[in-house]
Motif scaffolding. Sequence first.
Motif, PDB file in Angstrom:
ATOM      1  N   GLU A   1      42.912  41.246  35.540  1.00 28.04           N
ATOM      2  CA  GLU A   1      41.924  40.472  36.498  1.00 28.04           C
ATOM      3  C   GLU A   1      42.220  41.084  37.955  1.00 28.04           C
ATOM      4  O   GLU A   1      43.263  41.267  38.168  1.00 28.04           O
ATOM      5  CB  GLU A   1      42.248  38.856  36.369  1.00 28.04           C
TER       6      GLU A   1
ATOM      7  N   TYR B   1      42.752  40.228  41.913  1.00 28.47           N
ATOM      8  CA  TYR B   1      43.384  39.326  42.804  1.00 28.47           C
ATOM      9  C   TYR B   1      43.181  39.540  43.849  1.00 28.47           C
ATOM     10  O   TYR B   1      44.150  39.891  44.710  1.00 28.47           O
ATOM     11  CB  TYR B   1      44.696  39.132  42.255  1.00 28.47           C
TER      12      TYR B   1
ATOM     13  N   LYS C   1      34.078  34.394  39.862  1.00 30.13           N
ATOM     14  CA  LYS C   1      34.522  34.877  38.576  1.00 30.13           C
ATOM     15  C   LYS C   1      34.803  36.290  38.415  1.00 30.13           C
ATOM     16  O   LYS C   1      33.453  36.849  38.786  1.00 30.13           O
ATOM     17  CB  LYS C   1      33.992  34.098  37.473  1.00 30.13           C
ATOM     18  N   TYR C   2      35.737  36.810  38.112  1.00 28.85           N
ATOM     19  CA  TYR C   2      35.817  38.394  38.088  1.00 28.85           C
ATOM     20  C   TYR C   2      35.991  38.752  36.566  1.00 28.85           C
ATOM     21  O   TYR C   2      37.120  38.254  35.850  1.00 28.85           O
ATOM     22  CB  TYR C   2      37.229  38.795  39.016  1.00 28.85           C
TER      23      TYR C   2
ATOM     24  N   THR D   1      43.125  44.590  42.344  1.00 31.73           N
ATOM     25  CA  THR D   1      42.474  44.990  41.553  1.00 31.73           C
ATOM     26  C   THR D   1      42.620  46.051  40.412  1.00 31.73           C
ATOM     27  O   THR D   1      43.641  46.630  40.609  1.00 31.73           O
ATOM     28  CB  THR D   1      41.234  45.781  42.413  1.00 31.73           C
TER      29      THR D   1
ATOM     30  N   LYS E   1      37.635  40.747  33.586  1.00 31.41           N
ATOM     31  CA  LYS E   1      38.981  41.554  33.229  1.00 31.41           C
ATOM     32  C   LYS E   1      38.381  42.957  33.162  1.00 31.41           C
ATOM     33  O   LYS E   1      37.552  43.346  32.511  1.00 31.41           O
ATOM     34  CB  LYS E   1      39.775  41.223  31.923  1.00 31.41           C
ATOM     35  N   GLN E   2      39.218  44.016  33.750  1.00 34.88           N
ATOM     36  CA  GLN E   2      38.807  45.297  33.450  1.00 34.88           C
ATOM     37  C   GLN E   2      40.232  46.297  33.035  1.00 34.88           C
ATOM     38  O   GLN E   2      41.221  45.672  33.597  1.00 34.88           O
ATOM     39  CB  GLN E   2      37.986  46.053  34.496  1.00 34.88           C
TER      40      GLN E   2
END
Lengths: 404, 404
Positions: free
Chosen positions: B332, B334, B318-319, B210, B321-322
Amino acid sequence: MCGTESPASINRGSLPSVNGNGTRSPTCSSDRVLNLEQGDPSVFQSYWSKMEDKCTMVISGSQLMSYISDFTTLCWFMEPEFQEAVRRLHRVVGNAVVDDRYIVVGTGSTQLYQAALYALTSPGGPEPVSVVSAAPYYSAYPEETDYLRSGLYKWAGDAYEFDKNGTGPYIEVVNSPNNPDGTLREAVVTNRGDEGKLIHDLAYYWPQYTPIIRPADHDIMTFTFSKSTGHAGSRIGWAVVKDKEVARKMSKFIEMSTLGVSKDSQQRAAKIMGVICDGYKNFKSDELFFEHTRRVMAGRWERLRQVIDRNQVFSLPKYPKQYCLFSGELIEPYPGFAWLEAKEEEEIDSQKVLRGCIKVQGRTGSRFGVAQKYIRVSLLSNEEVFNQFLERLSTIKSMSSNGH
Amino acid sequence: MCGTESPASINRGSLPSVNGNGTRSPTCSSDRVLNLEQGDPSVFQSYWSKMEDKCTMVISGSQLMSYISDFTTLCWFMEPEFQEAVRRLHRVVGNAVVDDRYIVVGTGSTQLYQAALYALTSPGGPEPVSVVSAAPYYSAYPEETDYLRSGLYKWAGDAYEFDKNGTGPYIEVVNSPNNPDGTLREAVVTNRGDEGKLIHDLAYYWPQYTPIIRPADHDIMTFTFSKSTGHAGSRIGWAVVKDKEVARKMSKFIEMSTLGVSKDSQQRAAKIMGVICDGYKNFKSDELFFEHTRRVMAGRWERLRQVIDRNQVFSLPKYPKQYCLFSGELIEPYPGFAWLEAKEEEEIDSQKVLRGCIKVQGRTGSRFGVAQKYIRVSLLSNEEVFNQFLERLSTIKSMSSNGH
């Protein structure tokens, strides 16, 4: 009464260097409190120092990484090498029947005691099952039974009392040799058909502490690496269990409690047990483990009894000689703790006096369900601390005056 | 529906070689069931294989024998080297505030979760405190909360439900990134003054899974060696705790539960964490730990998404992006698990279908408090098993027909 301090309940945070309270009496031989409250088994360290090469454990960065040891077995987080070593050690010593028995590994016998309570009581009825042990009982049982206020089981105190007045389903914990008083024990609650179940805590049933009078053969027997070889820091214990379902439930408890048991420590335990057993196979060691440790414990008891006899302040239990299957001799028990009873006064607080007068921290009898004239003192410290203890103990001439 | 077997609840004893049930369909690519139900972190093993020399742990027979690490500290069974390594690792990664915080070591984060429940509820009132977590919640929470039928706390299910209809004191467990679905989370129960307490389970808040969006700074945060470096077999976890009394009670719980935590494993963890941190200090490694493991996880997610997109049978979360403070990049997540949702049918049992059709054992959504069309599959296996999983997954063309 010697000293008026109130050290009563020990604050672990303040040990071993003690604060102002303990420095009042200038005749106390040293400012340092000797912490003999816990049974830290330092006495065996010197033996292992001599065996270092043989016992050294090497673990590379990529070994022992999985949760799983063997998914085809009931206790899937137990290393096969550990199980093998446990069975071999019991066969060498002859202190427990392991053929056709299940082995369950735990994070010390503390966890296995709780696993056994769970296995014998889940899923549970409307009332928690009573858990009892004959007084003086191991001081941790009440706390370990009740801290989560389980609906499955509850601490119900002295097994003798329960035998007289108790009713309903119960579990009796039989600790043999018993901590604190070193006696070999059997269950005391009169058989009541299906209502009673037994846990045998055999932490001290090893040749350095007691004659091995028979291979123990009970439904649930717990043992620990801490007291058998002295490796308390590894937190490894094991249970020998007759019934498959009980063993399965104990494993399930350990899964829910800690998701297994350190593999690093299981492997280390297997290695060290293997070295002990190899010694008995080859007879090449200068001195074999149980012979060495028994000799050390015998020496400590002899010196302790001399001081106690000279002082006439405390008494110690007398233990009968019994035939030991392991050594083939008639021998005395040499327990890991001295269970001292103050002779003079019924009401005396022995823990307070020892702490106040000679700065020795023991554990009061009231923690074991009996009078506070009793005190448990560890005999498993290193040599220097043990010598200091005897030196200080020999200065006590009376519990009720300030003369020491 | 593909397959009519009823593999429903998995019998661990039958894995990984499967019995007759699983061999019905001749088109299944192999007879061996792929066990991806647990999150065994084998994926990281190859990294540690390359680092063996640096990470090798050597323990002589006479080391680490005592119960006690440092009696002057609150968590007296914690090795000072372990504590130092934990603080250093968090400072290097920047994922948690550790200055002026207490560290408590546990036998994995499983034990620390229970220690936190105990610390937040003892000595307890007339009614057990409600423990909640937002669904889908980690499947072990209900069982770990309720197995002893504690009078201190009880599992009360989905935190969203509790927010709407629940009353009284509660503890909310916030798992972030969340197991099973990988989302970054915050508490969901609306603040109710003194009635609510929080436990933050941050097992997966590491750069391989993360973006590190901020140094986490909550009252109680738990972490584990299993998921940070992949050493699950050592059973080492730790908590970062703001309040001294809470930390003291957590330590007390661990004392009563297991009388400390394996020192062998604490020292091994300290060594391995030290090697990671040294890498970031010296930048001498070919590839640093979190860069390597993030690259591996990113590769797996890319390949997984390709198969999922092609099949059109399942969907994945769906994540967004940060910005990651650790890597200095917009990245992203994972997650360590794929949280698959069957697209076609609301009522389908995805676990049953995957087990029956392609002999992949995942964990059903119903264990996480949601529908059984969801299934959690571990992405942390070794490379061979992961490749097999993708290969088998790519053969599924529909959940409701027998065509694959």
